[in-house]
Design a protein around this motif. Sequence first.
Motif, PDB file in Angstrom:
ATOM      1  N   MET A   1      58.360 -19.347  10.132  1.00  8.23           N
ATOM      2  CA  MET A   1      59.354 -20.056   9.961  1.00  8.23           C
ATOM      3  C   MET A   1      59.776 -21.074  10.922  1.00  8.23           C
ATOM      4  O   MET A   1      59.941 -22.296  11.109  1.00  8.23           O
ATOM      5  N   ILE A   2      59.589 -20.424  12.302  1.00  8.83           N
ATOM      6  CA  ILE A   2      59.723 -20.903  13.621  1.00  8.83           C
ATOM      7  C   ILE A   2      58.566 -21.984  13.843  1.00  8.83           C
ATOM      8  O   ILE A   2      58.906 -23.050  14.747  1.00  8.83           O
ATOM      9  N   ILE A   3      57.534 -21.672  13.414  1.00 12.05           N
ATOM     10  CA  ILE A   3      56.452 -22.527  13.709  1.00 12.05           C
ATOM     11  C   ILE A   3      56.620 -23.893  12.821  1.00 12.05           C
ATOM     12  O   ILE A   3      56.408 -25.041  13.342  1.00 12.05           O
ATOM     13  N   SER A   4      56.933 -23.972  11.404  1.00 16.72           N
ATOM     14  CA  SER A   4      57.367 -24.761  10.596  1.00 16.72           C
ATOM     15  C   SER A   4      58.378 -25.751  11.412  1.00 16.72           C
ATOM     16  O   SER A   4      58.566 -26.922  11.478  1.00 16.72           O
ATOM     17  N   LEU A   5      59.634 -25.107  11.830  1.00 19.02           N
ATOM     18  CA  LEU A   5      60.430 -25.865  12.772  1.00 19.02           C
ATOM     19  C   LEU A   5      59.887 -26.781  13.823  1.00 19.02           C
ATOM     20  O   LEU A   5      60.353 -27.534  14.120  1.00 19.02           O
ATOM     21  N   ALA A   6      59.224 -25.883  14.505  1.00 14.57           N
ATOM     22  CA  ALA A   6      58.558 -26.655  15.634  1.00 14.57           C
ATOM     23  C   ALA A   6      57.625 -27.881  15.217  1.00 14.57           C
ATOM     24  O   ALA A   6      57.806 -28.822  15.942  1.00 14.57           O
ATOM     25  N   GLU A   7      57.001 -27.571  14.304  1.00 16.75           N
ATOM     26  CA  GLU A   7      55.977 -28.572  13.577  1.00 16.75           C
ATOM     27  C   GLU A   7      56.924 -29.870  13.368  1.00 16.75           C
ATOM     28  O   GLU A   7      56.642 -31.092  13.498  1.00 16.75           O
ATOM     29  N   GLU A   8      58.142 -29.860  12.510  1.00 18.47           N
ATOM     30  CA  GLU A   8      59.135 -30.571  12.145  1.00 18.47           C
ATOM     31  C   GLU A   8      59.643 -31.490  13.316  1.00 18.47           C
ATOM     32  O   GLU A   8      59.895 -32.696  13.267  1.00 18.47           O
ATOM     33  N   LEU A   9      60.036 -30.688  14.279  1.00 21.07           N
ATOM     34  CA  LEU A   9      60.789 -31.199  15.638  1.00 21.07           C
ATOM     35  C   LEU A   9      59.783 -31.787  16.446  1.00 21.07           C
ATOM     36  O   LEU A   9      59.975 -32.445  17.556  1.00 21.07           O
ATOM     37  N   ASP A  10      58.200 -31.709  16.058  1.00 20.18           N
ATOM     38  CA  ASP A  10      57.627 -32.349  16.968  1.00 20.18           C
ATOM     39  C   ASP A  10      57.361 -31.710  18.356  1.00 20.18           C
ATOM     40  O   ASP A  10      57.535 -32.203  19.359  1.00 20.18           O
ATOM     41  N   THR A  11      57.467 -30.280  18.336  1.00 16.36           N
ATOM     42  CA  THR A  11      57.736 -29.715  19.799  1.00 16.36           C
ATOM     43  C   THR A  11      56.960 -28.324  19.978  1.00 16.36           C
ATOM     44  O   THR A  11      56.604 -27.896  18.699  1.00 16.36           O
ATOM     45  N   SER A  12      56.956 -27.706  20.808  1.00 15.06           N
ATOM     46  CA  SER A  12      56.145 -26.307  20.831  1.00 15.06           C
ATOM     47  C   SER A  12      57.142 -25.096  20.440  1.00 15.06           C
ATOM     48  O   SER A  12      58.453 -25.282  20.536  1.00 15.06           O
ATOM     49  N   VAL A  13      56.712 -24.246  19.839  1.00 15.94           N
ATOM     50  CA  VAL A  13      57.228 -22.954  19.835  1.00 15.94           C
ATOM     51  C   VAL A  13      57.974 -22.576  21.130  1.00 15.94           C
ATOM     52  O   VAL A  13      58.949 -21.963  21.081  1.00 15.94           O
ATOM     53  N   SER A  14      57.274 -22.363  21.894  1.00 12.47           N
ATOM     54  CA  SER A  14      57.795 -21.831  23.370  1.00 12.47           C
ATOM     55  C   SER A  14      59.336 -22.571  23.801  1.00 12.47           C
ATOM     56  O   SER A  14      59.802 -22.072  24.368  1.00 12.47           O
ATOM     57  N   THR A  15      59.168 -23.967  23.401  1.00 16.98           N
ATOM     58  CA  THR A  15      60.424 -25.071  23.833  1.00 16.98           C
ATOM     59  C   THR A  15      61.528 -24.472  23.211  1.00 16.98           C
ATOM     60  O   THR A  15      62.662 -24.446  23.428  1.00 16.98           O
ATOM     61  N   LEU A  16      61.350 -24.220  21.701  1.00 19.52           N
ATOM     62  CA  LEU A  16      62.226 -23.718  20.792  1.00 19.52           C
ATOM     63  C   LEU A  16      62.722 -22.457  21.256  1.00 19.52           C
ATOM     64  O   LEU A  16      64.090 -22.140  20.976  1.00 19.52           O
ATOM     65  N   LEU A  17      61.996 -21.540  21.811  1.00 21.78           N
ATOM     66  CA  LEU A  17      62.330 -20.100  22.358  1.00 21.78           C
ATOM     67  C   LEU A  17      63.028 -20.240  23.695  1.00 21.78           C
ATOM     68  O   LEU A  17      63.575 -19.474  24.322  1.00 21.78           O
ATOM     69  N   GLY A  18      62.964 -21.380  24.261  1.00 20.45           N
ATOM     70  CA  GLY A  18      63.524 -21.684  25.778  1.00 20.45           C
ATOM     71  C   GLY A  18      62.648 -21.059  26.730  1.00 20.45           C
ATOM     72  O   GLY A  18      62.959 -20.715  27.966  1.00 20.45           O
ATOM     73  N   GLU A  19      61.239 -21.075  26.387  1.00 21.72           N
ATOM     74  CA  GLU A  19      60.084 -20.329  27.295  1.00 21.72           C
ATOM     75  C   GLU A  19      59.292 -21.602  27.706  1.00 21.72           C
ATOM     76  O   GLU A  19      58.866 -22.243  26.619  1.00 21.72           O
ATOM     77  N   THR A  20      59.165 -21.927  28.754  1.00 22.81           N
ATOM     78  CA  THR A  20      57.949 -22.772  29.125  1.00 22.81           C
ATOM     79  C   THR A  20      56.665 -22.088  29.445  1.00 22.81           C
ATOM     80  O   THR A  20      56.640 -21.080  30.195  1.00 22.81           O
ATOM     81  N   VAL A  21      55.580 -22.733  28.842  1.00 21.82           N
ATOM     82  CA  VAL A  21      54.334 -21.954  28.880  1.00 21.82           C
ATOM     83  C   VAL A  21      53.412 -23.176  28.948  1.00 21.82           C
ATOM     84  O   VAL A  21      53.578 -24.087  28.769  1.00 21.82           O
ATOM     85  N   ASP A  22      52.674 -22.790  29.848  1.00 24.02           N
ATOM     86  CA  ASP A  22      51.352 -23.729  30.491  1.00 24.02           C
ATOM     87  C   ASP A  22      50.441 -23.796  29.269  1.00 24.02           C
ATOM     88  O   ASP A  22      50.510 -23.183  28.388  1.00 24.02           O
ATOM     89  N   GLU A  23      49.651 -24.665  29.601  1.00 17.02           N
ATOM     90  CA  GLU A  23      48.518 -25.089  28.664  1.00 17.02           C
ATOM     91  C   GLU A  23      47.676 -23.934  28.395  1.00 17.02           C
ATOM     92  O   GLU A  23      47.198 -23.785  27.380  1.00 17.02           O
ATOM     93  N   HIS A  24      47.573 -23.284  29.398  1.00 21.36           N
ATOM     94  CA  HIS A  24      46.392 -22.122  29.437  1.00 21.36           C
ATOM     95  C   HIS A  24      47.395 -20.729  29.463  1.00 21.36           C
ATOM     96  O   HIS A  24      47.989 -20.378  30.220  1.00 21.36           O
TER      97      HIS A  24
END
Length: 126
Positions: A1-24
């Motif tokens: 569900m959170i993955i779908s939400l991230a796709e709709e908001l055009d952002t990453s799951v880590s941003t929705l969770l408040g976590e900054t994750v590097d590309e790697h």
Amino acid sequence: MIISLAEELDTSVSTLLGETVDEHLNEESIKSISEKLEVINLQLAKKSEVRIRTIRYLLISLCVIIIIGFIVFMSIGNEYLNWDFNNPELAIAGTILHGIEFLFVRISPFVFIGSIIGIIFTYKRH
């Protein structure tokens, strides 16, 4: 569900969770994100279960109210039809009671059956 939400908001799951994750992504960050997703999933499941239980209890209460209504109307036994309808107050009260009884007897069986079906569906496992 959170993955779908991230796709709709055009952002990453880590941003929705408040976590900054590097590309790697390393294994630790993936584990951290999956733990957070698991906690969110458990919270959503608990909310859903509470909502279903509330709906079930409301439907059971509706069935009980309908049964009590039928018992009340059976105990009254159309006594109001024997009232003196020349008296305006009794005529109004009798007409209102008759209208309520008429509608209740016609509508409540369908509501009762719908409530029973709803109760069965709330017990069904998804």
